[in-house]
Scaffold this active site. Structure first.
Site, PDB file in Angstrom:
ATOM      1  N   GLY A  31     -40.674 -17.229 -27.260  1.00 61.73           N
ATOM      2  CA  GLY A  31     -39.987 -18.664 -28.045  1.00 61.73           C
ATOM      3  C   GLY A  31     -40.550 -19.735 -27.338  1.00 61.73           C
ATOM      4  O   GLY A  31     -41.294 -19.864 -26.587  1.00 61.73           O
ATOM      5  N   TYR A  32     -39.686 -21.023 -27.594  1.00 68.57           N
ATOM      6  CA  TYR A  32     -40.159 -22.131 -26.996  1.00 68.57           C
ATOM      7  C   TYR A  32     -41.736 -22.583 -27.452  1.00 68.57           C
ATOM      8  O   TYR A  32     -42.561 -22.807 -26.568  1.00 68.57           O
ATOM      9  CB  TYR A  32     -39.998 -22.367 -25.553  1.00 68.57           C
ATOM     10  N   HIS A  37     -48.914 -20.976 -29.312  1.00 65.79           N
ATOM     11  CA  HIS A  37     -48.267 -19.706 -30.352  1.00 65.79           C
ATOM     12  C   HIS A  37     -48.668 -20.080 -31.732  1.00 65.79           C
ATOM     13  O   HIS A  37     -48.892 -19.239 -32.437  1.00 65.79           O
ATOM     14  CB  HIS A  37     -46.780 -19.826 -30.116  1.00 65.79           C
ATOM     15  N   GLN A  61     -38.991  -7.845 -18.133  1.00 65.86           N
ATOM     16  CA  GLN A  61     -40.134  -8.242 -17.580  1.00 65.86           C
ATOM     17  C   GLN A  61     -40.071  -9.384 -16.333  1.00 65.86           C
ATOM     18  O   GLN A  61     -41.100  -9.793 -15.803  1.00 65.86           O
ATOM     19  CB  GLN A  61     -41.258  -8.441 -18.609  1.00 65.86           C
ATOM     20  N   GLN A 154     -52.181  -8.903 -19.733  1.00 65.05           N
ATOM     21  CA  GLN A 154     -51.018  -8.328 -20.711  1.00 65.05           C
ATOM     22  C   GLN A 154     -52.098  -7.843 -21.763  1.00 65.05           C
ATOM     23  O   GLN A 154     -51.646  -6.805 -22.450  1.00 65.05           O
ATOM     24  CB  GLN A 154     -50.251  -9.508 -21.292  1.00 65.05           C
ATOM     25  N   SER A 186     -48.416 -23.649 -22.140  1.00 71.24           N
ATOM     26  CA  SER A 186     -47.526 -22.711 -21.957  1.00 71.24           C
ATOM     27  C   SER A 186     -45.959 -23.276 -21.941  1.00 71.24           C
ATOM     28  O   SER A 186     -45.793 -24.368 -21.743  1.00 71.24           O
ATOM     29  CB  SER A 186     -47.658 -22.397 -20.362  1.00 71.24           C
ATOM     30  N   SER A 187     -44.979 -22.374 -22.200  1.00 72.88           N
ATOM     31  CA  SER A 187     -43.525 -22.675 -22.412  1.00 72.88           C
ATOM     32  C   SER A 187     -43.196 -23.251 -20.942  1.00 72.88           C
ATOM     33  O   SER A 187     -42.416 -24.048 -21.089  1.00 72.88           O
ATOM     34  CB  SER A 187     -42.869 -21.553 -22.791  1.00 72.88           C
TER      35      SER A 187
END
Ligand code: AMP
Length: 282
Positions: A31-32, A37, A61, A154, A186-187
């Site tokens: 989110g955010y 995204h 995580q 990741q 990035s958030s």
């Protein structure tokens, strides 16, 4: 667009979609949402009948000293962004829904591929990521799942997970989306003051510096890393790691050759930011 918060409801939707032969594109997020995204969401929109975005800040995580509690959250804003980008379903379960026991007793874990880059400094992080991604895959059953190259370790570990465990999903890698300054979106950039945001541009500059050194013929990984770390420290960043690893094995390289990842993690104030470039070196 429909907001779903329970596993039962998500499963019913997926069951009906599968029955009618629809393909599902899935973008897992914490989110955010930002342009980093939106790009995978747009890509999923063009490649699938239905797009599902999950929004879940996964406690599993985060390390005990990390920013789980302060991680930015705004479901209303995220839903509006998803709607704008043509998302069909937002799956936003609570932590209780995902972890009714508070945690899990069975995990999906990784070896070797988490020895370097972030894995070295965030013990248990990728175990938490893989476990939640596998749970989400089990619930959403996507045909394609989209992951950003910004989080390259990741992405690589998830590619290996679906391969090793024969999970029938196509993993799609999406290039890193950057601000004009080069700073990777990035958030966590919301943690930065105006001044820190300027300082943070050094992270991408350091990766460009590594690229230029390699282009100029340098093949000694530690010479490259030392120069880049020195540059970052000079502008006031605290470097957690600056590493050159092999793209497939994620093992440290002494001599830079083949397909490589140059990865960096650095603290700008209290924000820990990561970035990387992938290079083909002959
Ligand atoms: P997050 O919400 O940070 O867990 O990110 C969700 C997904 O979006 C992950 O696959 C990320 O790699 C991807 N992503 C986040 N930021 C970016 C970015 N700047 N460029 C490309 N993908 C990104």
């Amino acid at each position: 667009m429909r907001l779903i918060t329970t596993i039962e409801e998500m499963r019913e939707v997926v069951h009906d979609l599968k029955k009618s032969g629809k393909t599902i594109g899935f973008v897992p997020t914490m989110g955010y949402l930002h342009a980093g995204h939106a790009t995978p969401i747009d890509r999923a929109r063009t490649e699938n009948d239905v797009v599902v975005v999950s929004i879940f800040v996964n406690p599993l995580q985060f390390g005990p000293q990390e920013d789980y509690a302060s991680y930015p959250r705004d479901l209303e804003r995220d839903s509006a962004i998803c709607q704008e980008h043509g998302v069909d379903f937002v799956f936003a379960p609570s932590s209780n829904v995902m972890y009714p026991k508070g945690t899990v007793d069975v995990f999906v874990d990784v070896r070797r591929l988490d020895q370097n880059l972030c894995g070295r400094f965030r013990p248990g992080h990728f175990r938490g990521v893989l476990t939640v991604v596998m749970k989400l895959f089990n619930i959403v059953q996507p045909d394609r799942a989209y992951f950003g190259m910004k989080d390259i370790q990741q992405l690589r570990i998830i590619e290996e997970m679906v391969n090793d465990l024969n999970w029938p999903v196509q993993i799609v890698a999406v290039p890193t989306v950057r601000e004009d300054s080069g700073l990777a979106m990035s958030s966590r950039n919301t943690y930065l003051s105006e001044e820190e945001r300027k300082t943070a541009t050094a992270i991408y500059q350091s990766l460009q510096m590594a690229r230029q050194l390699i282009e100029a013929g340098e093949r000694d990984a530690s010479a490259i890393c030392d120069k880049c770390i020195e540059f970052l420290e000079r502008v006031g960043l605290r470097v957690q790691y600056f590493q050159v690893v092999d793209y497939d094995s994620l093992q440290l390289l002494r001599t830079v050759s083949g397909k490589v990842i140059v990865g960096v993690a650095a603290f700008v104030g209290k924000a820990r930011l990561i970035d990387n470039v992938v290079l083909e070196v002959s």
